[in-house]
Design an enzyme around this catalytic site. Structure first.
Site, short mmCIF file in Angstrom:
data_model
loop_
_atom_site.label_atom_id
_atom_site.label_comp_id
_atom_site.label_asym_id
_atom_site.label_seq_id
_atom_site.Cartn_x
_atom_site.Cartn_y
_atom_site.Cartn_z
N GLU A 210 1.68 1.94 0.54
CA GLU A 210 2.52 2.94 1.22
C GLU A 210 3.95 2.43 1.12
O GLU A 210 4.36 1.57 1.90
CB GLU A 210 2.08 3.08 2.70
N CYS A 244 10.69 5.74 6.33
CA CYS A 244 10.39 5.85 4.89
C CYS A 244 10.53 7.29 4.40
O CYS A 244 10.76 7.52 3.23
CB CYS A 244 8.99 5.32 4.61
P1 NAD Z 1 8.64 -5.67 3.36
O1 NAD Z 1 7.99 -5.38 2.06
O2 NAD Z 1 9.76 -6.63 3.41
O3 NAD Z 1 7.55 -6.21 4.40
C1 NAD Z 1 6.34 -5.56 4.65
C2 NAD Z 1 5.28 -6.56 5.05
O4 NAD Z 1 5.07 -7.49 3.97
C3 NAD Z 1 5.63 -7.41 6.27
O5 NAD Z 1 4.49 -7.52 7.07
C4 NAD Z 1 6.04 -8.74 5.68
O6 NAD Z 1 5.77 -9.82 6.53
C5 NAD Z 1 5.20 -8.82 4.42
N1 NAD Z 1 5.85 -9.58 3.35
C6 NAD Z 1 7.17 -9.75 3.13
N2 NAD Z 1 7.37 -10.48 2.01
C7 NAD Z 1 6.15 -10.78 1.52
C8 NAD Z 1 5.69 -11.50 0.37
N3 NAD Z 1 6.54 -12.05 -0.47
N4 NAD Z 1 4.36 -11.58 0.16
C9 NAD Z 1 3.49 -11.00 1.01
N5 NAD Z 1 3.87 -10.32 2.10
C10 NAD Z 1 5.17 -10.20 2.36
O7 NAD Z 1 9.04 -4.24 3.90
P2 NAD Z 1 9.83 -3.88 5.21
O8 NAD Z 1 11.25 -4.31 5.05
O9 NAD Z 1 9.07 -4.37 6.40
O10 NAD Z 1 9.72 -2.29 5.21
C11 NAD Z 1 10.66 -1.49 4.59
C12 NAD Z 1 10.07 -0.78 3.41
O11 NAD Z 1 8.83 -0.21 3.74
C13 NAD Z 1 10.93 0.39 2.96
O12 NAD Z 1 10.96 0.44 1.56
C14 NAD Z 1 10.20 1.60 3.50
O13 NAD Z 1 10.45 2.79 2.81
C15 NAD Z 1 8.80 1.15 3.37
N6 NAD Z 1 7.94 1.90 4.28
C16 NAD Z 1 7.02 2.74 3.78
C17 NAD Z 1 6.24 3.49 4.64
C18 NAD Z 1 5.19 4.42 4.14
O14 NAD Z 1 4.38 4.85 4.95
N7 NAD Z 1 5.17 4.79 2.88
C19 NAD Z 1 6.39 3.34 6.02
C20 NAD Z 1 7.35 2.47 6.49
C21 NAD Z 1 8.12 1.73 5.63
#
Ligand code: NAD
Length: 469
Positions: A210, A244
């Protein structure tokens, strides 16, 4: 405290014991989640406010009620979703029981993002529990207060043998991903999604992604500008643009822009007053790091700020901002904005708007504002996106009967309502046969003959004439 692998092993043993299979067990767990939300509403609202200064109104709508509605929808319907689905048959299988059986996948991992820190974990969890899985959830460390609260509450309400919370940032999540899961459901950025896929490939684990991206908003033709501006402003600045599915940029003609700007200014004034920074209805940027990224992006833009632009680092505040004269190659058009900055690009025709949208990654949501159904239909038919909504923003994702998810770069797979249940279920193809009609079945055994082949092809075809039976 258990190590990550001890947690996964505990859940796997529970899954293998069959404890999650009975409908009553799943119902009890879902009901406990309802109680968890109800009993702790104040604590949840407080945590969300600490993380994002999320107004109670927005928190109730987009977190508490979204999850509670999903729970009630699942509780009311999942018994039906669990039932075997009988399928149509050929003549050759006329006397067999042919059906699809939904089976849980096993131990699944749900990784959440920080912008809706409760909803993005619990909504998929509802589908996973309803489908009979054991679930590990990994909240985002960025929304620290909600992360801590979820870790405290889940073990108090749900079976600790079947559900667990693992906390941590990138390093802890990478370590967690070394364990074998039966499904990984990830919400977050496209960059991290690539590491998730790499980790999943080691165990050939199926993944739902997502993700985000840039959600376009086309405003074209005859439009109720005042209403369009109010809906656009609400959808864009809800959660300070950290959604998002927030409209990321607007495409409109110069004459619409001329009418839109005063209408947007009016909507902002009506919603947030003369001094939005003092308005309790506006969230804050989640961390100073995220605040700096947004301010840098705004600084790099060659566009003209015509609304807002004020900011305060200490308060993690950025005023609702509108930027015009934005070119397609502007910094604001290079990455998902994910904050309260709205670039507006002018186009000369609907075709030009559609071409621009189609040159980019397929978005998670696409919005079109127009009173002309031909405009709405043209955009619908000539573009592709995870979801589509005309004359509003965000609202389409509140309906549990619509699947929520991206396509291409904005994500793989979907959830919400039955779609979440399906994501966490294996559709097992079942054919139960007896020993009747062995002579008839004998058509397929050697020695092979042309006449046997003709009969067999006829009986196996989808619509054989049933005059024989
Ligand atoms: P992110 O990818 O930085 O983090 C998401 C999750 O991944 C967190 O739990 C984090 O701890 C973990 N994570 C971070 N780096 C990692 C790594 N190297 N390896 C494994 N896990 C890791 O995203 P974010 O900043 O929390 O969220 C923002 C993004 O999420 C935006 O692009 C937004 O559009 C998207 N988003 C999508 C939806 C959807 O439903 N499609 C909903 C909300 C947010």
């Amino acid at each position: 405290m258990d190590t990550q692998s001890q947690v996964v092993d505990r859940l796997r043993s529970a899954f293998q014991s069959g404890i999650t299979i009975p409908e009553q067990f799943r119902r009890a767990q879902l009901t406990k989640l309802v109680s968890m939300i109800k009993d702790n509403e104040e604590l949840i609202l407080h945590a969300l406010h600490k993380d994002l200064a999320k107004p109670k109104f927005e928190a109730v709508l987009s977190e508490l009620d979204m999850v509670t509605n999903e729970l009630h929808h699942a509780i009311a319907n999942f018994t039906g979703w669990m039932k075997p689905e009988y399928v149509s048959k050929s003549l050759a299988t006329k006397f067999d029981d042919c059906f699809i059986r939904r089976e849980p996948l096993g131990v699944v991992l749900i990784i959440g993002a920080w912008n809706y820190p409760l909803q993005l974990l619990l909504l998929p969890m509802v589908g996973a529990i309803a489908a009979g899985n054991c679930v590990v959830i990994k909240p985002s460390e960025v929304s620290a207060a909600t992360d801590a609260l979820i870790a405290e509450l889940i073990p108090k309400y749900l079976s600790q043998d079947c559900c667990a919370v693992v906390r941590g940032g990138a390093e802890e999540t990478k370590a967690l991903l070394q364990n074998r899961f039966d499904h990984i459901f990830y919400t977050g950025s496209q960059t991290v999604a690539r590491s998730i896929l790499q980790a999943a490939s080691v165990h050939l684990t199926p993944v739902t992604l997502e993700l985000g991206g840039k959600c376009p908003c086309i405003i074209y033709g005859r439009v109720n500008i005042a209403a369009a501006a109010r809906r656009l402003v609400w959808a864009k600045y809800f959660n300070a643009g950290q959604s998002c599915v927030a409209p990321d940029y607007v495409l409109c003609t110069p004459d619409i822009l001329e009418a839109l700007l005063p209408a947007v200014r009016k909507a902002l004034l009506d919603f947030y007053g003369e001094e939005p920074q003092t308005c309790p209805d506006l969230s804050r940027i989640v961390t100073p790091r995220h605040w700096s990224r947004l301010m840098e992006l705004l600084g790099k833009s060659s566009g003209k700020v015509v609304v807002g632009g004020e900011s305060n680092e200490e308060d993690r505040y950025i005023a609702p901002t509108v930027v015009v004269d934005v070119a397609e190659n502007d910094a604001l058009m290079e990455e998902e904005i994910f904050g309260p900055i709205l670039p507006i690009l002018t186009i000369d025709s609907l075709e030009q708007a559609v071409d621009l949208v189609n040159r980019k990654e397929k978005p998670l949501a696409l919005y079109v504002f127009s009173d002309e159904s031909s405009v709405v239909n043209t955009v619908l038919e000539t573009t592709n996106s995870g979801g589509f909504c005309s004359n509003d923003g965000i609202i389409h994702m509140t309906l549990p009967s619509l699947p929520f998810g991206g396509v291409g770069g904005s994500g793989w797979g979907s959830y919400h309502g039955r779609w979440g249940f399906e994501t966490f279920s294996h559709r097992r193809a079942c054919m139960l046969r007896g020993y009747a009609l062995e002579r008839f079945n004998g058509l397929r055994y050697p020695p092979y003959r042309e006449d046997k082949l003709s009969w067999l092809r006829w009986t196996a075809s989808p619509k054989p004439s049933c005059s024989l039976m």
